[in-house]
Design a protein around this motif. Structure first.
Motif, PDB file in Angstrom:
ATOM      1  N   UNK A  53      21.810   4.467 -32.668  1.00  0.00           N
ATOM      2  CA  UNK A  53      20.652   5.028 -33.431  1.00  0.00           C
ATOM      3  C   UNK A  53      19.488   3.817 -33.447  1.00  0.00           C
ATOM      4  N   UNK A  54      18.467   4.228 -33.732  1.00  0.00           N
ATOM      5  CA  UNK A  54      17.155   3.443 -34.075  1.00  0.00           C
ATOM      6  C   UNK A  54      16.222   3.398 -32.985  1.00  0.00           C
ATOM      7  N   UNK A  55      15.122   3.752 -32.959  1.00  0.00           N
ATOM      8  CA  UNK A  55      14.299   3.606 -31.591  1.00  0.00           C
ATOM      9  C   UNK A  55      14.990   4.208 -30.270  1.00  0.00           C
ATOM     10  N   UNK A  56      15.620   5.325 -30.458  1.00  0.00           N
ATOM     11  CA  UNK A  56      16.640   5.634 -29.117  1.00  0.00           C
ATOM     12  C   UNK A  56      15.462   6.087 -28.081  1.00  0.00           C
ATOM     13  N   UNK A  57      15.775   5.725 -26.713  1.00  0.00           N
ATOM     14  CA  UNK A  57      14.751   6.398 -26.037  1.00  0.00           C
ATOM     15  C   UNK A  57      15.674   6.597 -24.632  1.00  0.00           C
ATOM     16  N   UNK A  58      15.092   7.101 -23.703  1.00  0.00           N
ATOM     17  CA  UNK A  58      15.861   7.354 -22.104  1.00  0.00           C
ATOM     18  C   UNK A  58      14.949   6.947 -21.262  1.00  0.00           C
ATOM     19  N   UNK A  59      15.579   6.038 -20.226  1.00  0.00           N
ATOM     20  CA  UNK A  59      14.978   5.569 -19.106  1.00  0.00           C
ATOM     21  C   UNK A  59      15.557   6.044 -17.895  1.00  0.00           C
ATOM     22  N   UNK A  60      14.808   6.555 -17.231  1.00  0.00           N
ATOM     23  CA  UNK A  60      15.289   7.133 -16.097  1.00  0.00           C
ATOM     24  C   UNK A  60      14.791   6.603 -14.672  1.00  0.00           C
ATOM     25  N   UNK A  61      15.553   5.780 -13.992  1.00  0.00           N
ATOM     26  CA  UNK A  61      15.014   4.745 -13.084  1.00  0.00           C
ATOM     27  C   UNK A  61      15.533   5.204 -11.870  1.00  0.00           C
ATOM     28  N   UNK A  62      14.609   5.175 -10.571  1.00  0.00           N
ATOM     29  CA  UNK A  62      14.854   5.450  -9.262  1.00  0.00           C
ATOM     30  C   UNK A  62      15.149   6.943  -9.352  1.00  0.00           C
ATOM     31  N   UNK A  63      16.124   7.168  -8.606  1.00  0.00           N
ATOM     32  CA  UNK A  63      16.532   8.612  -8.371  1.00  0.00           C
ATOM     33  C   UNK A  63      17.236   8.971  -6.978  1.00  0.00           C
ATOM     34  N   UNK A  64      18.065  10.144  -6.682  1.00  0.00           N
ATOM     35  CA  UNK A  64      18.532  10.308  -5.498  1.00  0.00           C
ATOM     36  C   UNK A  64      17.789  10.140  -4.130  1.00  0.00           C
ATOM     37  N   UNK A  65      16.481  10.477  -4.349  1.00  0.00           N
ATOM     38  CA  UNK A  65      15.957  10.199  -3.138  1.00  0.00           C
ATOM     39  C   UNK A  65      15.732   8.865  -2.740  1.00  0.00           C
ATOM     40  N   UNK A  66      16.255   7.675  -3.293  1.00  0.00           N
ATOM     41  CA  UNK A  66      16.444   6.626  -2.752  1.00  0.00           C
ATOM     42  C   UNK A  66      17.765   6.288  -2.280  1.00  0.00           C
ATOM     43  N   UNK A  67      18.516   7.362  -2.425  1.00  0.00           N
ATOM     44  CA  UNK A  67      20.208   7.366  -1.739  1.00  0.00           C
ATOM     45  C   UNK A  67      19.976   8.432  -0.568  1.00  0.00           C
ATOM     46  N   UNK A  68      19.431   9.595  -0.718  1.00  0.00           N
ATOM     47  CA  UNK A  68      19.481  10.565   0.092  1.00  0.00           C
ATOM     48  C   UNK A  68      18.109  11.095   0.750  1.00  0.00           C
ATOM     49  N   UNK A  69      18.037  11.018   1.872  1.00  0.00           N
ATOM     50  CA  UNK A  69      19.008  11.414   3.020  1.00  0.00           C
ATOM     51  C   UNK A  69      19.777  10.215   3.685  1.00  0.00           C
ATOM     52  N   UNK A  70      18.976   8.915   3.424  1.00  0.00           N
ATOM     53  CA  UNK A  70      19.661   7.436   3.580  1.00  0.00           C
ATOM     54  C   UNK A  70      19.293   6.530   2.505  1.00  0.00           C
ATOM     55  N   UNK A  71      20.104   5.580   2.558  1.00  0.00           N
ATOM     56  CA  UNK A  71      19.822   4.680   1.294  1.00  0.00           C
ATOM     57  C   UNK A  71      18.683   3.872   1.676  1.00  0.00           C
ATOM     58  N   UNK A  72      18.050   3.334   0.576  1.00  0.00           N
ATOM     59  CA  UNK A  72      16.950   2.291   0.531  1.00  0.00           C
ATOM     60  C   UNK A  72      17.377   1.257  -0.124  1.00  0.00           C
TER      61      UNK A  72
END
Length: 292
Positions: free
Chosen positions: A65-84
């Protein structure tokens, strides 16, 4: 409100949006009614957060709890179709970018192939910059705050535990009031379908079928502890709107899909409502392959 033009300490782009934060009493009623359409037995209550360092949770801090945040970092496009393979992120940078330096981080992601040696699933569970983790985590997490306790057993519908929660919130609050939840749940009984990424693909993964043929799927046994986040809607940030990874004391773990023993399964989870979401290093060239 959207914030653009910010950057992480390492210069990666950061965007943020405020999320809708309904009262926990309202959320408990909404989720109670929605989950009841998909599970035989459901109980959603507002409770004081227990000490989540204890078994079966075994988190790095006592509360969520307390000051709860969500961080979404990068994503599948950096893995698919080929990994970066140039994409690596620091937990410290992520915490500072989410305006919670020294904070407690849990969630699902991909581990560092440079550190581990291979491609892998990650179950983040750590307190940033802390020599005395328990003391600092207790101060940050504020264990006396309230959370949602969600219990559901004997699945009667076709949606998994998290998808059912997400669809319930999406249908009730609509696109103009995105709600984000983060937390931990335990599959106490039954088995679940889990995937683990093998070595990086040497050929382009262009479709979901390609991705599923590349991944390795397993049926894993309870108890499984799962950490991650969900958002009822994507507020224009190209999110992976539900993502949970599991771990266990018996050596099984990976990316949670759904339970495969609906008559036997029993879920218990604790969830906190996020105030804000931070989108870090959003891919410029994007797609929706591999988002399941």
């Amino acid at each position: 409100m959207s914030v653009t033009g910010n950057k992480t300490p390492k210069g990666l782009p950061v965007e943020s949006k405020d999320l809708f934060v309904p009262p926990l009493s309202d959320l408990s009623q909404v989720l109670q009614e929605g989950l009841a359409k998909n599970f035989s037995t459901v109980e959603v209550t507002v409770v004081d957060c227990p000490d989540l360092r204890e078994k079966p949770w075994t988190l790095a801090a006592p509360g969520i709890c307390s000051r709860t945040r969500i961080a979404d970092v990068g994503g599948p496009p950096y893995l698919i179709p080929l990994p970066d393979l140039s994409k690596f992120y620091s937990f410290s940078d992520i915490a500072e970018s989410a305006e919670l330096p020294g904070g407690f981080i849990i969630g699902a992601g991909a581990g560092s192939s440079k550190f581990v040696g291979v491609n892998c699933e990650m179950m983040a569970n750590l307190v940033i910059r802390s020599e005395q983790k328990a003391a600092i985590a207790t101060k940050i997490a504020k264990v006396n705050e309230e959370v949602l306790k969600v219990s559901a057993s004997k699945r009667t519908g076709d949606k998994n535990f998290i998808t059912c929660m997400r669809h319930t919130l999406a249908n009730f609050y609509g696109e103009d009031k995105p709600v984000g939840l983060g937390g931990v749940f335990v599959i106490e009984k039954g088995k679940a379908k889990i995937h683990i990424m093998p070595r990086f693909s040497e050929t382009p993964l262009k479709t979901d079928e390609d991705v599923n043929n590349w991944l390795r799927f397993y049926e894993m046994s309870a108890p499984l502890v799962c950490v991650g986040v969900l958002e009822s809607h994507d507020p224009g940030l190209d999110l992976r709107i539900e993502h949970f990874h599991c771990f266990s004391d018996h050596g099984e773990g990976g990316h949670y899909h759904y339970d495969v023993t609906p008559d036997e399964v029993h879920y218990t989870g604790f969830f906190a409502v996020a105030e804000k979401i931070y989108r870090i290093d959003r891919p410029v060239a994007t797609h929706h392959v591999g988002r399941d």
